[in-house]
Design a protein around this motif. Structure first.
Motif, PDB file in Angstrom:
ATOM      1  N   ARG A  25       0.828  -1.202   0.000  1.00  0.00           N
ATOM      2  CA  ARG A  25       0.000   0.000   0.000  1.00  0.00           C
ATOM      3  C   ARG A  25       0.865   1.256   0.000  1.00  0.00           C
ATOM      4  N   ARG A  73      -3.618   3.115   1.462  1.00  0.00           N
ATOM      5  CA  ARG A  73      -4.538   2.737   0.396  1.00  0.00           C
ATOM      6  C   ARG A  73      -3.830   1.736  -0.519  1.00  0.00           C
ATOM      7  N   GLU A  77      -6.996  -0.241  -5.392  1.00  0.00           N
ATOM      8  CA  GLU A  77      -8.052   0.667  -4.951  1.00  0.00           C
ATOM      9  C   GLU A  77      -7.861   2.065  -5.538  1.00  0.00           C
TER      10      GLU A  77
END
Length: 235
Positions: A25, A73, A77
């Motif tokens: 992420r 995140r 995504e």
């Protein structure tokens, strides 16, 4: 009776699950749709993905809110969110986006998804591993920025016509330095060169007059988003 030998530890056995997840992420300050305010894509509706964190502290920085905080995140995504906005252009910015190594993966993923991708980077970090499909907008730091020593000059040899070099200028001393730098490194022959007045510090008209008088092979630009929305975050 002897004890059975312990299984040999495999690489990654000591990594905690939370660390593995975070490695996939990026720390993100904000994702938003706006108009591109500068660079050759000025005026285009653009999705901005602002990464958190920056090792520099420029005197004129207008995104200090991205130095800390943010949320983790995943890259899929982020690509899905960019796609949901329904526009062609995506700009990955910061902070200093390349301070997070996974930024390189995000850039390639956005290119794979069919976006026209630009990267806004300070030029203090190596841009050599950036996907060649990305337009790199390299912000060379002037003396007035307070971060002149952080420029990674090796980056200039990597620039192509797809890339851009930006100078944010606070005063005449910054302008004279930038003019010499463009000439000494042959930047105008390598890529597009952008000169911008530091918002609220250098008169745009004065900078424009200097460029015209010197017939510099550079593009004058104003920060369109500042003219429209001021310093409002996410615009």
């Amino acid at each position: 009776m002897g004890t059975a030998p312990r299984p040999r530890e495999q690489p990654g056995d000591r990594e905690r699950p939370s660390e593995i997840v975070q490695a996939e992420r990026l720390k993100i300050t904000e994702v938003f749709l706006s108009l591109q305010g500068e660079s050759r894509s000025v005026g285009w509706p653009t999705v901005f993905i602002r990464l958190t964190g920056c090792p520099l502290r420029c005197t004129y920085c207008d995104t200090a809110y991205a130095f800390h905080g943010g949320e983790w995140r995943s890259i899929p995504e982020l690509v899905d969110e960019a796609r949901a906005h329904g526009v062609r252009h995506v700009c990955v910015t910061g902070g200093e986006p390349l301070a997070q190594k996974r930024c390189l993966v995000l850039l390639s993923a956005l290119c794979d998804a069919g976006f026209e991708v630009s990267l806004e980077t300070s030029g203090a970090l190596d841009v050599g591993a950036v996907d060649p499909r990305v337009s790199r907008v390299l912000d060379l730091k002037t003396p007035g920025s307070g971060e002149l020593a952080r420029n990674r000059w090796e980056n200039l040899a990597l620039l192509t016509p797809r890339d851009q070099v930006k100078f944010v200028l606070r005063d005449r001393a910054d302008y004279d330095w930038a003019k010499r730098t463009v000439a000494e490194h042959g930047l105008a022959a390598r890529c597009e060169v952008l000169f911008s007045p530091s918002f609220g510090e250098l008169s745009p008209r004065e900078l424009a007059d200097w460029i015209v008088a010197d017939r510099l092979p550079v593009r004058f630009q104003l920060q369109l988003h500042k003219l429209l929305w001021g310093d409002e975050p996410g615009r």
